[in-house]
Design a protein around this motif. Structure first.
Motif, PDB file in Angstrom:
ATOM      1  N   VAL A  10       0.852  -1.180   0.000  1.00 29.79           N
ATOM      2  CA  VAL A  10       0.000   0.000   0.000  1.00 29.79           C
ATOM      3  C   VAL A  10       0.891   1.234   0.000  1.00 29.79           C
ATOM      4  N   TYR A  31       2.721   9.164  -4.403  1.00 31.81           N
ATOM      5  CA  TYR A  31       2.370   8.845  -5.788  1.00 31.81           C
ATOM      6  C   TYR A  31       2.974   7.501  -6.171  1.00 31.81           C
ATOM      7  N   HIS A  32       2.178   6.684  -6.817  1.00 36.97           N
ATOM      8  CA  HIS A  32       2.655   5.405  -7.337  1.00 36.97           C
ATOM      9  C   HIS A  32       2.174   5.300  -8.781  1.00 36.97           C
ATOM     10  N   LEU A  35      -1.725   1.719 -13.163  1.00 43.86           N
ATOM     11  CA  LEU A  35      -3.165   1.753 -13.380  1.00 43.86           C
ATOM     12  C   LEU A  35      -3.909   1.762 -12.052  1.00 43.86           C
ATOM     13  N   ASP A  36      -5.014   2.500 -12.003  1.00 41.41           N
ATOM     14  CA  ASP A  36      -5.885   2.359 -10.847  1.00 41.41           C
ATOM     15  C   ASP A  36      -6.805   1.169 -11.121  1.00 41.41           C
ATOM     16  N   LEU A  37      -7.619   0.808 -10.153  1.00 39.76           N
ATOM     17  CA  LEU A  37      -8.452  -0.388 -10.288  1.00 39.76           C
ATOM     18  C   LEU A  37      -9.424  -0.277 -11.457  1.00 39.76           C
ATOM     19  N   GLU A  38      -9.999   0.901 -11.655  1.00 35.69           N
ATOM     20  CA  GLU A  38     -10.933   1.090 -12.770  1.00 35.69           C
ATOM     21  C   GLU A  38     -10.237   0.885 -14.113  1.00 35.69           C
ATOM     22  N   GLN A  39      -9.038   1.444 -14.258  1.00 39.73           N
ATOM     23  CA  GLN A  39      -8.288   1.271 -15.507  1.00 39.73           C
ATOM     24  C   GLN A  39      -7.886  -0.186 -15.713  1.00 39.73           C
ATOM     25  N   TRP A  40      -7.450  -0.845 -14.638  1.00 40.54           N
ATOM     26  CA  TRP A  40      -7.033  -2.237 -14.741  1.00 40.54           C
ATOM     27  C   TRP A  40      -8.191  -3.108 -15.204  1.00 40.54           C
ATOM     28  N   CYS A  41      -9.376  -2.896 -14.615  1.00 35.38           N
ATOM     29  CA  CYS A  41     -10.553  -3.687 -14.989  1.00 35.38           C
ATOM     30  C   CYS A  41     -10.987  -3.394 -16.421  1.00 35.38           C
ATOM     31  N   VAL A  59      -7.886  -3.349   1.503  1.00 35.91           N
ATOM     32  CA  VAL A  59      -8.441  -2.011   1.706  1.00 35.91           C
ATOM     33  C   VAL A  59      -8.990  -1.886   3.129  1.00 35.91           C
TER      34      VAL A  59
END
Length: 71
Positions: A10, A31-32, A35-41, A59
């Motif tokens: 995390v 900052y990392h 992709l965020d989860l939405e982009q990954w999906c 989470v």
């Protein structure tokens, strides 16, 4: 508190403050890139049930740690 909260997998918490215009609370994280989860999906499709459960558990664990440390 930011330096105290480092959980494997995390990004680190840096600060908590209120957004200056609306006064809504916000959390500042490091900052990392990626992709965020939405982009990954969108790229790979929905998470498999076991992976979704692991993400949800991570989470929940992180939020619990943040709430514990913020007291």
């Amino acid at each position: 508190m930011g330096a105290l909260l480092a959980i494997d997998g995390v990004v680190r918490y840096r600060d908590a403050r209120r957004e200056p215009v609306t006064a809504r609370p916000c959390v500042v994280m490091e900052y990392h890139p990626g992709l965020d989860l939405e982009q990954w999906c969108a790229e790979h499709g929905p998470l498999a049930p076991m992976l979704a459960a692991r993400v949800g558990a991570a989470v929940a664990h992180t939020l619990s740690a943040m709430h514990t440390l913020s007291r």
